[in-house]
Write a protein that holds these residues in place. Structure first.
Motif, PDB file in Angstrom:
ATOM      1  N   GLU A 107     -14.909  17.086   1.789  1.00  0.00           N
ATOM      2  CA  GLU A 107     -14.300  17.471   3.167  1.00  0.00           C
ATOM      3  C   GLU A 107     -12.860  17.132   3.426  1.00  0.00           C
ATOM      4  OE1 GLU A 107     -15.387  15.867   7.585  1.00  0.00           O
ATOM      5  OE2 GLU A 107     -16.607  15.151   6.019  1.00  0.00           O
ATOM      6  N   SER A 108     -12.103  18.022   4.019  1.00  0.00           N
ATOM      7  CA  SER A 108     -10.779  17.965   4.243  1.00  0.00           C
ATOM      8  C   SER A 108     -10.598  17.613   5.917  1.00  0.00           C
ATOM      9  CB  SER A 108     -10.151  19.181   4.009  1.00  0.00           C
ATOM     10  OG  SER A 108      -9.988  19.647   2.521  1.00  0.00           O
ATOM     11  N   ILE A 109      -9.711  16.639   6.238  1.00  0.00           N
ATOM     12  CA  ILE A 109      -9.754  16.165   7.576  1.00  0.00           C
ATOM     13  C   ILE A 109      -8.133  16.294   7.780  1.00  0.00           C
ATOM     14  CG2 ILE A 109     -11.830  14.900   7.690  1.00  0.00           C
ATOM     15  CD1 ILE A 109     -10.037  12.497   7.123  1.00  0.00           C
ATOM     16  N   ALA A 110      -7.430  16.387   8.983  1.00  0.00           N
ATOM     17  CA  ALA A 110      -6.315  16.382   9.460  1.00  0.00           C
ATOM     18  C   ALA A 110      -6.096  14.992   9.930  1.00  0.00           C
ATOM     19  CB  ALA A 110      -6.075  17.317  10.513  1.00  0.00           C
ATOM     20  N   ILE A 111      -5.201  14.329   9.291  1.00  0.00           N
ATOM     21  CA  ILE A 111      -5.046  12.878   9.882  1.00  0.00           C
ATOM     22  C   ILE A 111      -3.688  12.602  10.556  1.00  0.00           C
ATOM     23  CG2 ILE A 111      -6.143  11.993   7.748  1.00  0.00           C
ATOM     24  CD1 ILE A 111      -3.391  11.309   6.309  1.00  0.00           C
ATOM     25  N   GLY A 112      -3.024  13.762  10.919  1.00  0.00           N
ATOM     26  CA  GLY A 112      -1.913  13.727  11.841  1.00  0.00           C
ATOM     27  C   GLY A 112      -0.357  14.026  10.943  1.00  0.00           C
ATOM     28  N   GLY A 113       0.383  14.518  11.993  1.00  0.00           N
ATOM     29  CA  GLY A 113       1.853  14.800  11.266  1.00  0.00           C
ATOM     30  C   GLY A 113       1.724  16.024  10.271  1.00  0.00           C
ATOM     31  N   GLY A 114       0.708  16.619  10.490  1.00  0.00           N
ATOM     32  CA  GLY A 114       0.800  17.780   9.535  1.00  0.00           C
ATOM     33  C   GLY A 114       0.038  17.513   8.264  1.00  0.00           C
ATOM     34  N   VAL A 115      -0.449  16.464   7.913  1.00  0.00           N
ATOM     35  CA  VAL A 115      -0.944  16.054   6.656  1.00  0.00           C
ATOM     36  C   VAL A 115      -2.456  16.110   6.825  1.00  0.00           C
ATOM     37  CG1 VAL A 115      -1.416  14.269   5.124  1.00  0.00           C
ATOM     38  CG2 VAL A 115       0.667  14.175   6.223  1.00  0.00           C
ATOM     39  N   THR A 116      -2.901  16.884   5.649  1.00  0.00           N
ATOM     40  CA  THR A 116      -4.367  16.800   5.513  1.00  0.00           C
ATOM     41  C   THR A 116      -4.874  16.074   4.239  1.00  0.00           C
ATOM     42  OG1 THR A 116      -4.413  19.298   6.167  1.00  0.00           O
ATOM     43  CG2 THR A 116      -6.305  18.466   4.653  1.00  0.00           C
ATOM     44  N   ALA A 117      -6.128  15.454   4.557  1.00  0.00           N
ATOM     45  CA  ALA A 117      -6.604  14.352   3.549  1.00  0.00           C
ATOM     46  C   ALA A 117      -8.072  14.951   2.956  1.00  0.00           C
ATOM     47  CB  ALA A 117      -6.807  12.942   3.761  1.00  0.00           C
ATOM     48  N   GLY A 177       0.626  -1.202  -0.065  1.00  0.00           N
ATOM     49  CA  GLY A 177       0.030   0.187  -0.083  1.00  0.00           C
ATOM     50  C   GLY A 177       0.902   1.105  -0.001  1.00  0.00           C
ATOM     51  N   ILE A 178       0.071   2.483   0.078  1.00  0.00           N
ATOM     52  CA  ILE A 178       0.865   3.751   0.022  1.00  0.00           C
ATOM     53  C   ILE A 178       0.978   4.356   1.592  1.00  0.00           C
ATOM     54  CG2 ILE A 178       0.574   6.004  -0.758  1.00  0.00           C
ATOM     55  CD1 ILE A 178       1.425   4.182  -3.129  1.00  0.00           C
ATOM     56  N   HIS A 179       1.870   4.419   1.859  1.00  0.00           N
ATOM     57  CA  HIS A 179       2.376   4.710   3.210  1.00  0.00           C
ATOM     58  C   HIS A 179       2.347   6.406   3.494  1.00  0.00           C
ATOM     59  CE1 HIS A 179       4.734   4.204   7.274  1.00  0.00           C
ATOM     60  NE2 HIS A 179       3.336   4.568   7.688  1.00  0.00           N
ATOM     61  N   ILE A 180       1.417   6.862   4.305  1.00  0.00           N
ATOM     62  CA  ILE A 180       1.638   8.374   4.624  1.00  0.00           C
ATOM     63  C   ILE A 180       2.523   8.482   6.105  1.00  0.00           C
ATOM     64  CG2 ILE A 180       0.472  10.502   5.062  1.00  0.00           C
ATOM     65  CD1 ILE A 180      -2.190   8.878   3.874  1.00  0.00           C
ATOM     66  N   VAL A 181       3.689   8.810   5.625  1.00  0.00           N
ATOM     67  CA  VAL A 181       4.609   8.554   6.598  1.00  0.00           C
ATOM     68  C   VAL A 181       4.490   9.358   8.056  1.00  0.00           C
ATOM     69  CG1 VAL A 181       7.135   8.415   7.474  1.00  0.00           C
ATOM     70  CG2 VAL A 181       6.478   7.613   5.304  1.00  0.00           C
ATOM     71  N   PRO A 182       4.453  10.603   7.972  1.00  0.00           N
ATOM     72  CA  PRO A 182       4.095  11.417   9.146  1.00  0.00           C
ATOM     73  C   PRO A 182       2.936  11.238   9.849  1.00  0.00           C
ATOM     74  CG  PRO A 182       4.587  12.917   7.201  1.00  0.00           C
ATOM     75  CD  PRO A 182       4.199  11.441   6.701  1.00  0.00           C
ATOM     76  N   ALA A 183       1.868  10.638   8.998  1.00  0.00           N
ATOM     77  CA  ALA A 183       0.538  10.275   9.897  1.00  0.00           C
ATOM     78  C   ALA A 183       0.500   8.827  10.204  1.00  0.00           C
ATOM     79  CB  ALA A 183      -0.580  10.615   8.935  1.00  0.00           C
ATOM     80  N   ASP A 184       1.445   8.008   9.936  1.00  0.00           N
ATOM     81  CA  ASP A 184       1.472   6.700  10.009  1.00  0.00           C
ATOM     82  C   ASP A 184       0.208   6.067   9.633  1.00  0.00           C
ATOM     83  OD1 ASP A 184       2.573   4.042  10.751  1.00  0.00           O
ATOM     84  OD2 ASP A 184       1.973   4.250  12.550  1.00  0.00           O
ATOM     85  N   ALA A 185      -0.390   6.268   8.570  1.00  0.00           N
ATOM     86  CA  ALA A 185      -1.598   5.939   7.928  1.00  0.00           C
ATOM     87  C   ALA A 185      -1.271   5.201   6.470  1.00  0.00           C
ATOM     88  CB  ALA A 185      -2.544   6.962   7.824  1.00  0.00           C
ATOM     89  N   TRP A 186      -2.008   4.503   6.057  1.00  0.00           N
ATOM     90  CA  TRP A 186      -1.956   3.813   4.836  1.00  0.00           C
ATOM     91  C   TRP A 186      -3.226   4.110   3.728  1.00  0.00           C
ATOM     92  CZ3 TRP A 186       2.357   0.849   3.917  1.00  0.00           C
ATOM     93  CH2 TRP A 186       3.276   0.586   4.902  1.00  0.00           C
ATOM     94  N   VAL A 187      -3.031   4.039   2.558  1.00  0.00           N
ATOM     95  CA  VAL A 187      -4.125   4.277   1.744  1.00  0.00           C
ATOM     96  C   VAL A 187      -3.976   2.638   0.839  1.00  0.00           C
ATOM     97  CG1 VAL A 187      -4.989   5.268  -0.560  1.00  0.00           C
ATOM     98  CG2 VAL A 187      -3.481   6.383   1.142  1.00  0.00           C
ATOM     99  N   ASP A 188      -5.399   2.060   0.882  1.00  0.00           N
ATOM    100  CA  ASP A 188      -5.803   1.086   0.406  1.00  0.00           C
ATOM    101  C   ASP A 188      -4.921  -0.076   0.595  1.00  0.00           C
ATOM    102  OD1 ASP A 188      -7.885   2.101  -0.697  1.00  0.00           O
ATOM    103  OD2 ASP A 188      -7.232   2.232  -2.914  1.00  0.00           O
ATOM    104  N   PRO A 189      -4.397  -0.411   1.968  1.00  0.00           N
ATOM    105  CA  PRO A 189      -3.334  -1.398   2.316  1.00  0.00           C
ATOM    106  C   PRO A 189      -3.919  -2.702   2.093  1.00  0.00           C
ATOM    107  CG  PRO A 189      -4.490  -0.391   4.190  1.00  0.00           C
ATOM    108  CD  PRO A 189      -5.098   0.304   3.057  1.00  0.00           C
TER     109      PRO A 189
END
Length: 335
Positions: A78-88, A15-27
């Motif tokens: 809708e924009s949300i903050a997911i952590g680590g300064g990342v907005t989705a 999957g795609i790792h969003i490193v600062p938020a420690d989140a993943w896209v479609d893992p």
């Protein structure tokens, strides 16, 4: 030390790792926090701690994978903050009900992950929105010039002509249970076919979910509730796996059809014993893929899965930077 450009977004095999938020896209494996583009099994799965997706995608995931805990809905736009300064921000992808592109913004950099998408009109889902970004992460399921999908109206007309020519039979249409089946039904209604459409039992729950989300599909009944005579001259929608199954013996002399972008390849139609190939795809064709990249005009294009080589070559010829990502777990669904 200043971080290298785009070092915060990292393609991994699963999957795609969003490193600062420690989140993943479609893992493709369970993670503590996942952003999911849409409900098809090669992009969505159960087992995540928190699942962020559109309300329709979350409803589809609950129906298909019994996921309820940790669901976090996000509306289109809708924009949300997911952590680590990342907005989705979730934006329409035009693939199936609830499907989204995900715009990620961090440190002034913009990345879009499309998931699967198409540009052709579809009455069952919100249309794709072209959005400028620095890195555009695109699929390439039909990333070869040979794949040009005809207007869906032409394919629906073929289906209705076959029905009119076979009044004592029925037309059995194989269609993927999420997205394709509902689109075919909606387009049949738009084409003037307002009679009962018969469903394989595996189709019913998803069709009802679409209706709960405002997609009206007209009179639908189960094959199991009908006699052969009732279905003569009718249209039956079933999973592709049912086309040559014993289940189809209850139908009146069915003419076998299949709705898929892969029906452009005659060998695939012959392999499945399809008498009426219908080139109907929920993915972008070659022209849509290249037009979308040109319209988005990113600094760099990343290709997640599909026929990467031709699209990489097209980008190189146009002096566009591009790379292929080695992700696992993405399949050629029956589109």
């Amino acid at each position: 030390m200043t971080a290298a450009p785009f070092s915060w977004i990292r393609p991994e095999p699963w999957g795609i790792h969003i490193v600062p938020a420690d989140a993943w896209v479609d893992p493709s494996r369970p993670v503590p926090r996942a952003l999911v583009t849409h409900g098809h099994a090669d992009h969505a799965r159960g087992g995540h701690g928190i699942t962020i997706a559109t309300p329709a995608t979350l409803a589809i995931m609950e129906l298909r994978y019994q996921t309820r805990e940790g669901a976090s809905p996000v509306e289109y736009g809708e924009s949300i903050a997911i952590g680590g300064g990342v907005t989705a921000t979730f934006l329409p992808a035009g693939h199936v009900l609830g499907s989204a592109q995900i715009l990620l913004e961090h440190a002034g950099e913009r990345v879009i992950i499309t998931g699967d998408y198409k540009r052709a009109p579809d009455p069952t889902c919100a249309p794709f929105e072209v959005t400028p970004c620095d890195i555009f992460i695109t699929e390439a399921t039909f990333g070869l010039p040979v794949f040009t999908h005809p207007p869906i109206g032409e394919e629906i007309a073929k289906l209705l002509e076959a029905r009119a020519a076979s009044p004592d039979s029925c037309i059995l249409v194989g269609a993927y249970a999420l997205g394709k089946a509902q689109r075919v039904i909606a387009e049949l209604r738009a084409g003037g076919h307002h009679e009962t459409i018969w469903l394989h039992g595996a189709m019913e729950a998803m069709c009802r979910l679409y209706e709960e989300h405002g997609v009206m599909l007209g009179d639908l009944r189960l094959v199991s509730d009908a006699t052969k005579d009732e279905m003569r001259g009718g249209i039956v929608i079933a999973p592709p796996s049912a086309l040559n199954d014993r289940w189809s013996r209850r139908l009146p002399d069915p003419v076998t059809a299949m709705a898929s972008g892969w029906m452009r390849v005659r060998g695939r139609a012959r392999q499945r014993g399809v008498e009426l190939p219908l080139v109907i795809s929920d993915h972008a064709d070659w022209n849509e893929l290249t037009r979308t990249i040109a319209e988005v005009n990113p600094q760099e294009t990343w290709i997640t899965h599909g026929r990467e080589e031709a699209l990489l070559r097209w980008c190189a010829l146009g002096q566009r930077r591009a790379r292929a990502l080695a992700l696992v777990g993405y399949e050629d669904e029956d589109d």
